[in-house]
Design a protein around this motif. Structure first.
Motif, PDB file in Angstrom:
ATOM      1  N   ASP C 175       0.844  -1.188   0.000  1.00 44.41           N
ATOM      2  CA  ASP C 175       0.000   0.000   0.000  1.00 44.41           C
ATOM      3  C   ASP C 175       0.886   1.247   0.000  1.00 44.41           C
ATOM      4  O   ASP C 175       1.465   1.595   1.015  1.00 44.41           O
ATOM      5  CB  ASP C 175      -0.915  -0.020   1.229  1.00 44.41           C
ATOM      6  CG  ASP C 175      -2.081   0.948   1.099  1.00 44.41           C
ATOM      7  OD1 ASP C 175      -2.029   1.807   0.188  1.00 44.41           O
ATOM      8  OD2 ASP C 175      -3.033   0.847   1.892  1.00 44.41           O
ATOM      9  N   GLU C 176       1.026   1.857  -1.157  1.00 49.80           N
ATOM     10  CA  GLU C 176       1.860   3.047  -1.362  1.00 49.80           C
ATOM     11  C   GLU C 176       3.282   2.866  -0.853  1.00 49.80           C
ATOM     12  O   GLU C 176       3.725   3.568   0.069  1.00 49.80           O
ATOM     13  CB  GLU C 176       1.206   4.274  -0.708  1.00 49.80           C
ATOM     14  CG  GLU C 176      -0.154   4.562  -1.305  1.00 49.80           C
ATOM     15  CD  GLU C 176      -0.640   5.977  -1.014  1.00 49.80           C
ATOM     16  OE1 GLU C 176       0.193   6.830  -0.675  1.00 49.80           O
ATOM     17  OE2 GLU C 176      -1.845   6.206  -1.154  1.00 49.80           O
ATOM     18  N   PRO C 177       4.024   1.950  -1.437  1.00 44.48           N
ATOM     19  CA  PRO C 177       5.368   1.646  -0.936  1.00 44.48           C
ATOM     20  C   PRO C 177       6.377   2.777  -1.165  1.00 44.48           C
ATOM     21  O   PRO C 177       7.412   2.778  -0.528  1.00 44.48           O
ATOM     22  CB  PRO C 177       5.772   0.404  -1.728  1.00 44.48           C
ATOM     23  CG  PRO C 177       4.957   0.477  -2.969  1.00 44.48           C
ATOM     24  CD  PRO C 177       3.657   1.109  -2.570  1.00 44.48           C
ATOM     25  N   ARG C 178       6.107   3.704  -2.044  1.00 42.58           N
ATOM     26  CA  ARG C 178       7.110   4.741  -2.261  1.00 42.58           C
ATOM     27  C   ARG C 178       6.673   6.092  -1.693  1.00 42.58           C
ATOM     28  O   ARG C 178       7.354   7.112  -1.927  1.00 42.58           O
ATOM     29  CB  ARG C 178       7.467   4.889  -3.746  1.00 42.58           C
ATOM     30  CG  ARG C 178       6.323   5.364  -4.617  1.00 42.58           C
ATOM     31  CD  ARG C 178       6.764   6.196  -5.783  1.00 42.58           C
ATOM     32  NE  ARG C 178       7.431   7.406  -5.377  1.00 42.58           N
ATOM     33  CZ  ARG C 178       6.810   8.504  -4.935  1.00 42.58           C
ATOM     34  NH1 ARG C 178       5.494   8.516  -4.807  1.00 42.58           N
ATOM     35  NH2 ARG C 178       7.508   9.578  -4.614  1.00 42.58           N
ATOM     36  N   ALA C 179       5.607   6.126  -0.928  1.00 42.72           N
ATOM     37  CA  ALA C 179       5.168   7.398  -0.355  1.00 42.72           C
ATOM     38  C   ALA C 179       6.302   7.998   0.456  1.00 42.72           C
ATOM     39  O   ALA C 179       6.928   7.321   1.266  1.00 42.72           O
ATOM     40  CB  ALA C 179       3.941   7.190   0.525  1.00 42.72           C
ATOM     41  N   GLY C 180       6.589   9.267   0.217  1.00 45.46           N
ATOM     42  CA  GLY C 180       7.610   9.962   0.989  1.00 45.46           C
ATOM     43  C   GLY C 180       9.033   9.672   0.555  1.00 45.46           C
ATOM     44  O   GLY C 180       9.964  10.030   1.265  1.00 45.46           O
TER      45      GLY C 180
END
Lengths: 305, 541, 253
Positions: C175-180
């Motif tokens: 779930d959104e592994p590259r957020a940030g």
């Protein structure tokens, strides 16, 4: 049938007290998710505050005048209970606001024991039962064969008035709206400029004031109080709050009356009911939490994981 | 380790403290410790004299010595202050305090001032070198001996004022030693030499009754502590490891006690059926564990604080049931006259002579309890260090993530509940024989709170914490008779203060300390625990 | 036959249809991207697929068997996940976090844990070896003794992936592994996802970063207001007029 109605009346009066105390549990839980275990003791301390005013401060000439004595006792009770609640929030709970959940709960238990023992040890004659002034006539009247003491009428009327008043306060005033916003989402409430610390204090103050009134009522009804009255009353009021759906103001009122009636009826109709009198609240509590953890009017509280 | 020239202030302070401690403190005879005699360090003066040896800190350049030296100075002042109060109380006003006490106080003040002026210096080292086995074992043995010595010494002191002085002395020495990093080093050492530490600790525990010279009083107290300690370790599995607050835990203890009483052949039992005791202990544990499962199954889905209240409710239901079920429990009268244990001609109630020391009957129960404690420790430590213990920590930290990582959270919580109940049940069966009677009012909410307090004060999640907590809760009220009426008030205050200032307890578990100490930075997105949402709340993903 | 079959999964909260009759298939060795505007129901869908929320209607089959019940059963069956807002065990060490992930693949019970028999030791060693290997796989082998909350943001994300992989999943939900993350870390994450696929683990990934999704995934599904709008090859989805409208023009976007 008459017996049933009589128990219904008794239960309603009992429930009025539970409901008033339950409001404090429910509001505090709604806002900071803390089971304020010491809330029952705030109720007890309130009753002693009222007693102190009556016994030590009111001149005899005024003590017999209901219109002076009753407000004075109520004000004394509220002042003491509110004072204790504010100090408790500031010194014991606020520093733990970001700590794991167990920490404030253990603190609350500590506060509860501390307050009980403080009254027992330091209130003059605190180790024994204390006579509480009745103030209102001890007379009764009959409705269809059901005996109703005037005190009970007073208790129910005041309780209902306060419950309605609280509802109006929370719905219409600025502070009340801030309370609701904070209970929904403290972070966002802070962002839109609500002073969350102040809201929390107001919540404790309101809960303590209501509990103090309940304490005076309890004293008037039974004509005596002691340092132990807070423990069971607190647990039962907590049960009422859970029954109605914790965090929900209407739920606390509903739960209070329901629990009072259940207890009165069970005492009457279950064999040996009176020796099991204090079990019903726990049975209801466990039953509700197992079957419908959110209570009658609340949302779910069981973790889904 | 460099040596330094001591500051003049420290030299003067030490001299004054030593001289003062050898001089009379009281102008009247009869104060405990022969305080009116000169040239003799009786009573609390001995503690001051011992504290004066802390002056070596001004010579040795140890890490963390400034705070340690401060503790020494303030500690000496506190010991004198305690006795000032005692002397004035005993004698009558300030005139009953002799010049020696004033001199000691001045010395303590000078020492504190000298300590204050020490440079902050280096903190105590965090990493400790591995030493030869013999040295390490000797250090462990010395630590265990010191502990046993302190306990025996403390118990020998009968006068309140002197005992309070002793407590103050021990507390400040502990603080000083702590700042020198000794406890940290010992923690590392005990972990590294775990087995030998356990053996030596056990040996010290076994040796305790032999130090009492046939006197039964303290052995009896320790027989009560032993039972309590087993239950506290059990509760520590539930609270400290699995993170479930159980406020009705004493009910499991009560279940065990009733099992023990009913099967004991007591005159008043309602079950006329006798079974060997070893079997009764296990049976008591198992029955309690079954109760734990029955109570836990419907309630362990609930969030932690709800669980706490529900367990409280079950505890009360147990008590009220025991009070009303006359046919089985004999109601409020309880079951009394529980006979002493007897096995193979050995009567546990009799005193026995061993190595030339007469051991009273309670010592036999004490030894039985030591075996139980050893078993409880084994269960506790081994589970803690296994996939089950790791799963408990995970559940405590983030229940949703634990479940998503494949942990059957309900099953594991039930397991903790049942193990805790089992240990309490075992302890209860023994307790029935130690107290020779069981009745419902021994299993009130307050008893549950005492157990929680023992675990919380001692340290959640550690065995020594549970042991220390249990011991303190029993020994302190016995010793401080004048405070006995205020016992609960002090417990209440202690719970509040510990949660506020040292939530990890006196003997902290490393991880618990990390959990409890941190004040999460506000408004950092993404970090669990940073938002207002507590772990285990239903805000999933 | 596909590894994961999702048929008509629906999740209704009071008055709100968060997921509305979604069908989805993930095959062995697939990397499936799930995109959609905020509030499209992506995370709710993942919650249903990992057992954190029970779907109001519909069925989820994994390797042919129906999945239902509590989340640990999903994980044991072979569906592991990470969270949008990283949910590690913050006070455990990095190594312990991964060991917890091994829980459902180990079986030592109470008696064995207390008795410390050979079975216990064998299993414990095996878990430790696995955990060490996985930490190497996500390049955290130097950080084993660090307390998880002290890791950098990117390291925490990778640790969460290692913990999920420790349960030996057949399908990993990210779930959104590259957020940030910055560009460089994003590339490393894409590379990590491919390496996970190469270990034989299928991956479904939610992400807002289009370039990341279209460069990485074999197929892409677009969720809008709880419904699946389009599913297909990256190139097809990219050019689809409805998708562009959903992102740029739709009034409820």
């Amino acid at each position: 049938m008459r017996q049933f109605l009589q128990q219904l009346v008794n239960g309603t009066v009992l429930g009025a007290t539970y409901g008033l105390i339950a409001l404090g549990y429910t509001m505090v839980y709604g806002i900071i998710q803390l089971i304020n275990f010491a809330h029952g003791e705030v109720f007890m301390v309130g009753a002693f505050g009222g007693l102190t005013v009556y016994r030590y401060w009111l001149p005899d000439s005024l003590a017999s005048n209901v219109w002076v004595a009753l407000p004075a006792v109520l004000i004394g009770a509220i002042a003491v209970a509110v004072g204790v609640a504010v100090v408790m929030e500031r010194l014991a709970y606020r520093p733990l606001r970001n700590a794991p959940r167990l920490a404030p709960l253990i603190t609350a238990i500590g506060v509860s024991i501390f307050l009980q023992e403080a009254v027992r040890l330091f209130y003059p004659g605190g180790k024994r039962q204390q006579a509480f002034p009745q103030m209102i006539s001890s007379g009764t009247f009959d409705v269809g064969g059901v005996t109703v003491p005037w005190v009970s009428v007073f208790v129910v009327v005041v309780a209902v008035a306060l419950m309605v008043g609280l509802q109006v306060f929370v719905k219409t005033t600025k502070t009340g709206k801030a309370m609701r916003a904070t209970s929904q989402d403290p972070e966002s409430a802070k962002l839109i400029g609500i002073d969350v610390d102040r809201v929390i204090v107001v919540t404790f103050v309101l809960g303590a004031a209501l509990a103090a009134v309940a304490g005076v009522m309890q004293g008037m009804r039974f004509a005596q109080i002691d340092f132990r009255i807070g423990f069971l009353a607190g647990l039962k009021a907590f049960t009422a709050a859970v029954l109605g759906g914790i965090g929900n103001i209407k739920g606390a009122v509903l739960g209070g009356f329901l629990l009072g009636i259940v207890e009165a009826l069970a005492t009457q109709y279950v064999p040996h009911g009176s020796s099991w009198k204090d079990v019903w609240a726990f049975v209801v509590l466990i039953g509700v939490l197992v079957v419908r953890p959110g209570g009658l009017l609340g949302e779910r509280v069981a973790t889904r994981a | 380790m460099n040596t330094r020239k001591p500051p003049a202030l420290a030299v003067a302070g030490t001299a004054a403290l030593v001289a003062g401690s050898l001089s009379p403190w009281a102008t009247f005879a009869g104060y405990p410790g022969k305080m009116s005699l000169g040239g003799f360090p009786g009573g609390a003066r001995l503690f001051c004299l011992l504290l004066a040896t802390g002056a070596v800190l001004f010579v040795l350049d140890l890490g963390g010595r400034r705070r340690a030296a401060l503790a020494v100075g303030i500690g000496a002042a506190a010991v004198v202050a305690v006795n000032f109060a005692g002397l004035m109380d005993h004698g009558g006003g300030i005139g009953s305090v002799a010049w020696g006490a004033w001199l000691s106080l001045a010395g303590a003040g000078l020492l504190t001032a000298a300590a204050w002026r020490l440079p902050a210096g280096t903190p105590a080292p965090k990493e400790w070198p591995v030493l030869p086995v013999a040295v390490e074992v000797a250090a462990v043995a010395a630590a265990v001996l010191a502990l046993l010595g302190a306990v025996v010494w403390g118990l020998r002191i009968n006068e309140s004022s002197r005992f309070v002085s002793f407590l103050v002395f021990v507390a400040f020495v502990s603080v000083a030693v702590h700042h020198l990093g000794v406890f940290e080093a010992l923690g590392v050492l005990f972990a590294r030499r775990q087995r030998i530490a356990l053996v030596l600790g056990g040996a010290a525990a076994v040796a305790f009754p032999f130090t009492q010279q046939g006197n039964a009083y303290w052995i009896r107290v320790f027989a009560s502590i032993g039972v309590f300690a087993v239950a506290a370790i059990g509760l520590n599995v539930v609270v400290g490891l699995a993170g479930l607050l159980d406020l009705g835990y004493v009910a499991f203890f009560g279940v065990g006690a009733y099992v023990g009483a009913l099967l004991s052949n007591a005159a008043l039992t309602t079950v006329h059926f006798h079974v060997p005791f070893l079997f009764v202990v296990l049976l008591g544990g198992c029955v309690a564990a079954v109760f734990g499962l029955v109570i836990g199954t419907p309630t362990l889905r609930l969030r932690g604080d709800y669980l706490a209240i529900v367990t409280l409710g079950f505890g009360e239901i147990f008590r009220i049931t025991a009070n009303n079920w006359d046919g089985l429990t004999r109601g409020p009268n309880g079951i009394s006259g529980i006979p002493d244990l007897a096995a193979a001609g050995f009567d546990f109630g009799e005193s026995h002579a061993l190595f030339g020391v007469t051991l009273p009957g309670f010592a036999n129960y004490y030894f039985v309890e030591l075996v139980l404690i050893a078993g409880a420790i084994l269960v506790f430590t081994r589970l803690n260090d296994s996939r089950i213990g790791r799963a408990w920590v995970a559940i405590r930290e983030d229940e949703v993530a634990a479940a998503a990582s494949g942990i059957d959270t309900i099953r594991l919580k039930l397991m903790a509940f049942a193990i805790g109940a089992f240990l309490a049940g075992c302890a209860g069966t023994v307790n029935a024989h130690v107290t020779t009677q069981v009745s419902p009012d021994s299993y009130t909410f307050l008893e549950s709170i005492l157990l929680v307090a023992a675990v919380v004060l001692g340290g959640m999640g550690t065995v020594p914490g549970a042991l220390l907590g249990s011991t303190m809760l029993f020994v302190l009220p016995e010793k401080l008779r004048s405070f006995q009426d205020k016992r609960l008030l002090l417990f209440g205050a202690a719970l509040i203060l510990v949660m506020r200032f040292r939530p990890e307890g006196l003997v902290p578990s490393k991880r618990r300390r990390r959990e409890l100490r941190e004040r999460a930075p506000e408004g950092v997105p993404g970090l669990p625990g940073a938002s207002g949402a507590p772990p285990g709340s239903p805000v999933a993903g | 036959m596909s590894l994961l079959e999702v048929r008509g999964v629906t999740k209704r909260f009071e008055g709100l249809l968060a997921v509305d009759g979604v069908d989805l298939d993930v095959g062995e060795g697939d990397i499936l991207g799930v995109i959609g505007p905020n509030g499209a129901g992506k995370t709710t869908l993942f919650n249903c697929l990992s057992g954190l929320e029970a779907p109001t209607a519909g069925a989820i089959r994994f390797r042919g068997a129906v999945l239902s019940g509590r989340p640990d059963r999903f994980t044991r069956a072979g569906v592991a996940r990470t969270f949008q807002n990283i949910r590690l065990f913050p006070h455990m060490t990095v190594f312990e976090n991964v060991l917890v992930g091994r829980h459902c693949r180990t079986h030592v019970g109470l008696a064995s844990a207390i008795g410390r028999g050979p079975k216990f030791r064998r299993e414990e060693h095996e878990s430790e070896d696995r955990a060490a290997e996985l930490l190497g796989f996500v390049s955290l082998d130097q950080a084993g003794d660090v307390v998880a909350r002290n890791l950098s943001y990117g390291d925490q994300r990778r640790l969460e992936i290692a913990r999920a992989l420790a349960s030996e999943p057949g399908l990993l939900l990210l779930d959104e592994p590259r957020a940030g993350m910055n560009a460089q870390e994003t590339r490393a994450t894409a590379d990590l996802v491919r390496r996970i696929r190469d270990r034989g683990v299928a991956v479904a990934v939610i992400e807002h970063d289009m370039r990341f999704i279209f460069g990485l995934c074999d197929r892409v599904a677009v969720l809008v207001q709880g419904r699946k709008l389009v599913e297909g090859l990256p190139a097809e989805v990219q050019g689809d007029a409805r998708v562009i409208e959903a992102y740029l023009g739709a009034p409820a976007g």
